[in-house]
Structure formats: C-alpha cells, structure tokens
Write a protein that holds these residues in place. Sequence first.
Motif, short mmCIF file in Angstrom:
data_model
loop_
_atom_site.label_atom_id
_atom_site.label_comp_id
_atom_site.label_asym_id
_atom_site.label_seq_id
_atom_site.Cartn_x
_atom_site.Cartn_y
_atom_site.Cartn_z
N GLU A 1 4.13 6.53 -4.76
CA GLU A 1 4.68 6.45 -6.12
C GLU A 1 5.11 7.81 -6.67
O GLU A 1 6.11 7.91 -7.37
N ARG B 1 2.31 2.01 -3.47
CA ARG B 1 1.31 2.65 -4.35
C ARG B 1 1.05 4.10 -3.94
O ARG B 1 0.98 4.99 -4.77
N GLU C 1 0.84 -1.21 0.00
CA GLU C 1 0.00 0.00 0.00
C GLU C 1 0.87 1.26 0.00
O GLU C 1 0.60 2.22 -0.71
#
Length: 142
Positions: A67, A64, A61
């Motif tokens: 990023e 993501r 998580e």
Amino acid sequence: MSSVTIANLPRITRDELAQRLRTPSPSSIAIIDVRDSDHVGGHIRSSMHVPSSSLDFKIPELIRTLEDKETVVFHCALSQQRGPSAALRYIRERDRILRVERKSWGQKVVVLDGGFVKWQEKYGEDKNLTEAYQKDLWEYGY
C-alpha cells in the motif's frame, strides 16, 4: 473497472529500474518476481518471489503489504505473459478493493521490459542489484 489492459500496461526498462534501485530511497519501489520453477539462477535484489501459481490467493495480502509503495514492478522470465498477467490481476483487485473502501492511491504498476532474462544480461553479475546469480545457468541463454 480499470481501463488498463495487457496491451497498454506501462513498462519500465532494466536501466530505469537499476537507476531507481540505486537511489538513496529505493524503498518506494517493490519488485514482484512471479517466476515459478524457473526462479533459479538469481533474482533482483529486494524482490519478492510470489510464484504465478500462488498469485491468486496472495494478491489481497500483496495489496495490503504494498500500500505504501509508489511503484510496483512485476516480472517473470521474459515479461511477456506471467508478469503482465500478474500486474493486471493486481491492478484489478486493488482497484476493486479501493472502490469498496472508497479510497484512492497514486500507486503506479509497471512491468519490467524483457523480464529477468534481459535484466541478468546486463546486471546479473552486479551484486548490488542481483542476488544469488549463477552465471553458468545463463551462459547459453534462456
């Protein structure tokens, strides 16, 4: 496989981090605080608290979510064990995912030198940089 190890993880000083947080665009940096029950007495403004005990299932998580960040800073109390370990686990999982997806990022992952203990010595009472600081908890050291 990444050639980064605990021994050669890049570090950022408290002064460098403070300077980055004071820039007009501090949103390019993410700070991950991996302290566990010792996450008391304050934290760096805008940091995310991800206890090291929950890091294994939170890393995908985090990758993501972070990023778009240029720099990801990990720290614990002293940044001698949990912070560097967390940074290394993040780098390895991120690189594994990027290989599978055939992507590359220019993201830099660093460890806060001296951790929150050193941070609070200089910036604990600076409300622009530290939240929920409790000076009495730090009065006699860590």
